[in-house]
Design an enzyme around this catalytic site. Structure first.
Site, mmCIF file in Angstrom:
data_model
loop_
_atom_site.group_PDB
_atom_site.id
_atom_site.type_symbol
_atom_site.label_atom_id
_atom_site.label_comp_id
_atom_site.label_asym_id
_atom_site.label_seq_id
_atom_site.Cartn_x
_atom_site.Cartn_y
_atom_site.Cartn_z
ATOM 1 N N ASP A 27 -3.694 2.759 -5.113
ATOM 2 C CA ASP A 27 -2.637 2.808 -4.099
ATOM 3 C C ASP A 27 -2.288 1.438 -3.510
ATOM 4 O OD1 ASP A 27 -4.982 2.454 -2.736
ATOM 5 O OD2 ASP A 27 -4.623 4.007 -1.232
ATOM 6 N N GLU A 28 -2.850 0.365 -4.051
ATOM 7 C CA GLU A 28 -2.555 -0.973 -3.545
ATOM 8 C C GLU A 28 -2.301 -1.955 -4.675
ATOM 9 O OE1 GLU A 28 -4.984 -2.817 -0.574
ATOM 10 O OE2 GLU A 28 -5.515 -0.907 0.349
ATOM 11 N N ASP A 40 0.844 -1.194 0.000
ATOM 12 C CA ASP A 40 0.000 0.000 0.000
ATOM 13 C C ASP A 40 0.880 1.245 0.000
ATOM 14 O OD1 ASP A 40 -2.622 1.523 0.728
ATOM 15 O OD2 ASP A 40 -1.201 2.133 2.274
#
Length: 420
Positions: free
Chosen positions: A109-110, A6
């Protein structure tokens, strides 16, 4: 061996770096303003220090919620194209460690990396390699990352969410040997991947207050109460997940949809209808792009500030024709709307099936149906080539239309400059 990675407070971190700050040591928020967000603007992202110092929450707090002592808080507008650019750079770093089939980009974002076959090429231990990846991302993009390590997707994701995000190393690990020590003590059930607030409350009502409780509950009773999900919850509590990234066996998107916050309260049926048709048109184009037809249309209209509105879905003969879907959406609206003030609108298409057949109807000739499908495809290709706003329905210039204004946004927010 799976890594769940993340990018910490991603939007806020990108903005902090662009302004020359360390993302972990600056109080910064990203505010999305415009007529469609109330309260002076929506706080889209917060840096860790802003969250800790001022209690602000991303996508929940509004500018009106700002504390009076926030004079040192840095505020900036979103730059969505920059976030996409940095995200691409970060995932290209991950591609140094895994091939394309073993990389799953979960969100902006992951990402998940299946390192099972490659990790020994890069170091002597899992944590050594994780730290190496963290360093490369930080050195090349300025973004801090948290990494969960597990023997499957679920273990890695929970290790990241529960442990890596709450320690200074930003690393966490769960494996089958550590289920009793690392998984079962977790009591905040809605912090666990795939357990939402509603499910957590239902579990608590039957005496399940931790993953330990869940792991030692009768699985047959769980399935009786929750259906298939009950069995999945039981497996989760034992850290079991058979999904494999390279086989794309993890859950896929079961529906496509779009939602909008309107620039003001809409009270006229014809204005609401314009927006519904615009959204339906956009979602229909998405399912065509992914070669699907939909057998379920869901419409929600409401108001975050008042009661009222409705949420309704209808099963339909599978199709992806814009003209048909638009009319179904509008029919659902007229059948259920009671004249409430509307500020929020969502349209979702579910029960997706492959777009490899066509159901002919009694009210149009086969030639007419084929021509309608051709028209949709031509419209999609023109919008893809020249931009959505270059080809819109005339109704979009009527009062209430939002499609042209939103065409310049990315994810509903300011895109900023383009980045190569």
């Amino acid at each position: 061996m799976i890594f769940a990675i993340d990018s910490k407070s991603f939007y806020a971190s990108v903005e902090a770096r662009s302004l020359g700050y360390d993302p972990l040591h600056v109080a910064l928020i990203v505010i999305s303003t415009g007529p469609n967000v109330g309260g002076g603007g929506l706080i889209l992202a917060t840096s860790p220090l802003a969250k800790k110092s001022y209690g602000l929450k991303s996508n929940v707090s509004r500018l009106r919620d700002m504390p009076k002592n926030a004079d040192k808080l840095i505020m900036t507008s979103p730059h969505m194209n920059l976030y996409i650019y940095i995200n691409t750079k970060i995932n290209n770093i991950y591609r140094r460690y895994v091939d394309e089939k073993n990389l799953h980009i979960y969100s902006i974002d992951e990402s998940f990396l299946d390192m099972t076959s490659t990790w020994k090429l890069f170091g002597n231990s899992k944590k050594q390699i994780a730290k190496q990846i963290q360093k490369e991302v930080l050195d090349e993009t300025g973004i801090y990352t948290t990494i969960g390590i597990g023997e499957n997707l679920t273990q890695a994701k929970i290790a990241m969410d529960v442990y890596a995000k709450n320690n200074d190393s930003r690393l966490g690990e769960i494996n089958y040997a550590s289920i009793k020590e690392r998984l079962w003590p977790i009591k905040n059930l809605n912090s666990v991947w795939s357990i939402g607030n509603k499910t957590a409350k239902k579990l608590q009502k039957i005496g399940i207050n931790s993953l330990d409780d869940l792991a030692h509950y009768d699985p047959y009773k769980l399935e009786k109460k929750f259906g298939v999900i009950g069995g999945q919850l039981y497996l989760l509590s034992w850290g079991i997940d058979r999904a494999v990234i390279s086989q794309k066996a993890y859950p896929k998107e079961k529906s496509y949809g779009n939602s909008q916050v309107l620039p003001r309260n809409y009270t006229k049926a014809d204005e609401i209808e314009v927006v519904l048709r615009e959204i339906s048109d956009q979602v229909a184009a998405r399912i065509r792009k992914h070669h699907f037809q939909t057998g379920l249309v869901h419409v929600w209209v409401g108001n975050e500030y008042t009661n009222g509105g409705f949420s309704k879905q209808n099963k339909i003969t599978p199709t992806n024709e814009s003209k048909i879907l638009n009319q179904i959406v509008v029919d659902i609206f007229h059948a259920n709307w009671k004249g409430d003030k509307i500020r929020n609108i969502s349209v979702y298409f579910g029960n997706l099936i492959p777009d490899n057949s066509q159901q002919f109807d009694l009210f149009r000739t086969s030639e007419q149906q084929i021509e309608e499908r051709k028209l949709d495809r031509i419209t999609d290709s023109l919008r893809l080539k020249f931009g959505f706003s270059k080809l819109v329905k005339a109704s979009s210039i009527l009062p209430g239309g939002t499609a042209i204004e939103r065409a310049g946004l990315v994810g509903g927010h300011n895109g900023g400059n383009s980045y190569e």
